[in-house]
Design an enzyme around this catalytic site. Structure first.
Site: not given
Lengths: 432, 432
Positions: A138, A203, A237, A244, A379
């Site tokens: 990650h 997440e 998460d 962000q 991702e």
């Protein structure tokens, strides 16, 4: 590490029939949680098949050790965690006996509650929540989006990177995810504006619950760190990627994360995981060895978590059509983690920072090296550049209102009865 | 903002003689704190001169409103904070009357305790601690050490930058500062090692206590943010600069900070500060206006904190010689802050993150634009490149074992009796 004992015996079955063959909660699991029935005070319980064994009731009835009565009669696990690893093993042995041996059925059965009828709560009062970043694939995948040639920063292979999260907004699975608002600044915009996040993500993480902890100014030697871990849960998460990207420099993520963190309600104990521990993956050729304070032979040999993780997505349209949720990813925690849970705990306390019973630590996103094992949409969709197409034809770069995202975990090992974590789920609601 | 009323009347004096002319705690201040006598349970009290007025005792004796009895009888201020701003103002009026009017002396005097005989505690149970970065001169000075041409990142003038700190290691003034250990990697070293920090520093900050807070998913409009602030304290964000430089990317400071945060024991209430509020300093020409959710006329006009800050250092050698502590810096909070306390609170909740009664928020280091007003040794010694020489001839780049560092704050305004915060102190002990 906890040893494998008779409580893990694959031949052992329960007189709670739904436990035998249960995908998550056979008698070999016995995870702890906090539940309530109707308007009653929350109580500590153990999941067994489709039922919950009420530890307050069982304790009051004298079925468990008298010196546990106070801690097991409370509405959170914090006081129980202070009892330490020996009592945790002893409770497991006791419960395994009570729920497997027909002789105890008459006295124990009155303390069973049907799981479908209860409300689940956070297992403990979380004083501090810390999130780590030990998923090296990650970290590499995300780093590559910013620094294609040099995705991992120089400290990554020395420091188990972590940061503090928000404890007040940790909630139990099922809590709705209200799309957060915040400052969004697309790369081509001159200035940010304030509005609903357009890049809402999840997440996939594991949560670690601290059992005993340390006094301020003391440390936790790596050889003792395992004894400070009470157990594990699934942790989502939730992340607003647009907030962000704009806010995170120089002090790290903040409002992009602290609107909600969801965890699964059942804590799978460190003891239950014993048959599923494996060696940490060997460090790639050329990587530095962990510094001495983070290095322990036993941890290297058995610090890996043999936990199979999966993520599913159900959109509103899929729900209306009665379609199966779509599997976004599948992978194993052990291969995703560059640092072990023990290394995380030892590092956290290595400067004298005090960990307390019930503290929650996230591992960070657990992506495997394979494309099928990526733990976030950031991702999977390559930062939104490669939207995925779902079976019904819908596409997704990030989460849409109405989407329901669920994390899953199961443990499978030769010679052991598989156990599971249940799930950690949340449905996205529109911004208010 | 709180209005100025008869409790601020400069002519008002107390029958507690030591309060009249007291530099910190005259009758116009009335800060709240938690103290204990001997082995008794901690209690809520009010500082008045050299004495503490015991609110549990006074409440039980019927000197205060009956519906406050429960909250004022506890060992922390958390429950009192839920009473909100109206009750806070009313308590202040009541206390001001009780402690100024001779008629109340016979009934109130038995509830006074000599401050020198008590132990002070944290004023509340801090569930979450967040540290902001609103000191623009500090951010500029620190940024310049990394990016000489572009010290402030592009988000700084739009986003009140903040990050989560560690709540478990917040301690009251006087707690020894054990030098933390951690990974240190000097620029010329090939790899880090683990050992005591060589660059231990302080950060001069104010702490903000949250009174009511918001439910998860709700926000706090900027016009209401002031009502959510119970009061202020001094805060020292002890920092290990060598650990910080190595660990902080990409997720922010962690072990460099969470070994200890010290706060002063007395919370100066928002009500007491009313005469010392001033306009926020005008934004420099060309700076963007705050986004609408952060913009409020009343806050711009009176959101500034007219609080004079100072830092003193006493080395072991100075102590042995009986020398006066050396003043490291002096400056005013209002001119140091780019964002107001209300903007901090509103931003923190702007994504739906829930703030809770007793949460602690640090402002970030409050350096002024002048060299005489720098709030950390990192700035004063220019990252260690320009050590300072102390009056006795010793030099300092960072803190040495035996050093005692103290933060001070006082409020001075025309037509008002000056009030103070007391102090926030800590002595450095060698690493263990």
């Amino acid at each position: 590490m906890s040893e494998i004992d008779e409580t893990h015996d694959p031949a052992r079955t329960s007189w709670v029939e739904s436990a035998n063959g249960h995908p998550d909660f056979p008698i070999q699991n016995l995870p702890l949680g906090v539940f309530s029935v109707g308007k009653q005070e929350p109580r500590i319980g153990v999941a067994i098949g489709e039922m919950i064994f009420d530890l307050k009731g069982a304790s009051a009835a004298g079925l468990l050790d008298d010196h546990w009565k106070l801690a097991l009669g409370l509405s959170t696990l914090n006081a129980w965690f202070t009892h330490g690893p020996d009592d945790a093993r002893e409770l497991r042995r006791k419960l395994s006996g009570l729920l497997s041996d027909e002789r105890y059925r008459p006295s124990a059965e009155p303390h069973l509650v049907r799981a479908a009828t209860v409300e689940m709560h956070l297992p403990c009062d979380i004083h501090d929540y810390t999130d780590f970043y030990v998923g090296i694939h990650h970290a590499t995948n995300v780093g590559r989006q910013f620094r294609p040639d040099n995705p991992l920063l120089p400290n990554y292979k020395y420091v188990p990177i972590g940061y503090h999260g928000r404890a007040s907004s940790v909630r139990v699975s099922g809590t709705p995810v209200v799309r957060p608002k915040g400052q969004r600044k697309p790369p081509d915009a001159e200035a940010p504006d304030y509005g609903p996040s357009r890049r809402l993500d999840y997440e996939l993480e594991l949560g670690i619950f601290i059992r005993c902890g340390n006094e301020l100014g003391n440390t936790i030697p790596i050889g003792e760190a395992g004894g400070h871990i009470a157990g594990y849960c699934l942790l989502n998460d939730w992340s607003a990627r647009d907030l962000q990207a704009w806010e995170y420099q120089p002090l790290g993520p903040f409002l992009a994360k602290n609107f909600l963190t969801s965890i699964s309600p059942w804590m799978v104990t460190a003891e239950a995981l014993a048959p599923f521990r494996k060696a940490m993956p060997p460090r790639p050729e050329g990587d530095p060895a962990p510094l001495p304070y983070l290095l322990d032979e036993a941890d290297q040999a058995a610090g890996g978590l043999g936990i199979e993780l999966a993520v599913t997505l159900e959109t509103a349209r899929m729900r209306a059509a009665g379609a199966e949720p779509h599997v976004l990813s599948k992978g194993e925690a052990a291969t995703a983690m560059y640092w072990s849970a023990a290394q995380i705990v030892t590092h956290h306390a290595s400067n004298g920072c005090n960990l307390q019973p019930g503290d929650l630590i996230g591992t960070g996103t657990l992506s495997t090296a394979e494309e099928s094992g990526l733990g976030s949409l950031l991702e999977i969709s390559q930062g939104g550049k490669a939207p995925i197409t779902l079976p019904g034809g819908e596409t997704r770069s990030f989460l849409e209102d109405g989407d329901e995202l669920t994390l899953w975990a199961r443990c499978i090992a030769d010679g052991a009865v598989p156990i599971g974590f249940g799930s950690c789920t949340g449905r996205i609601l529109p911004a208010t």
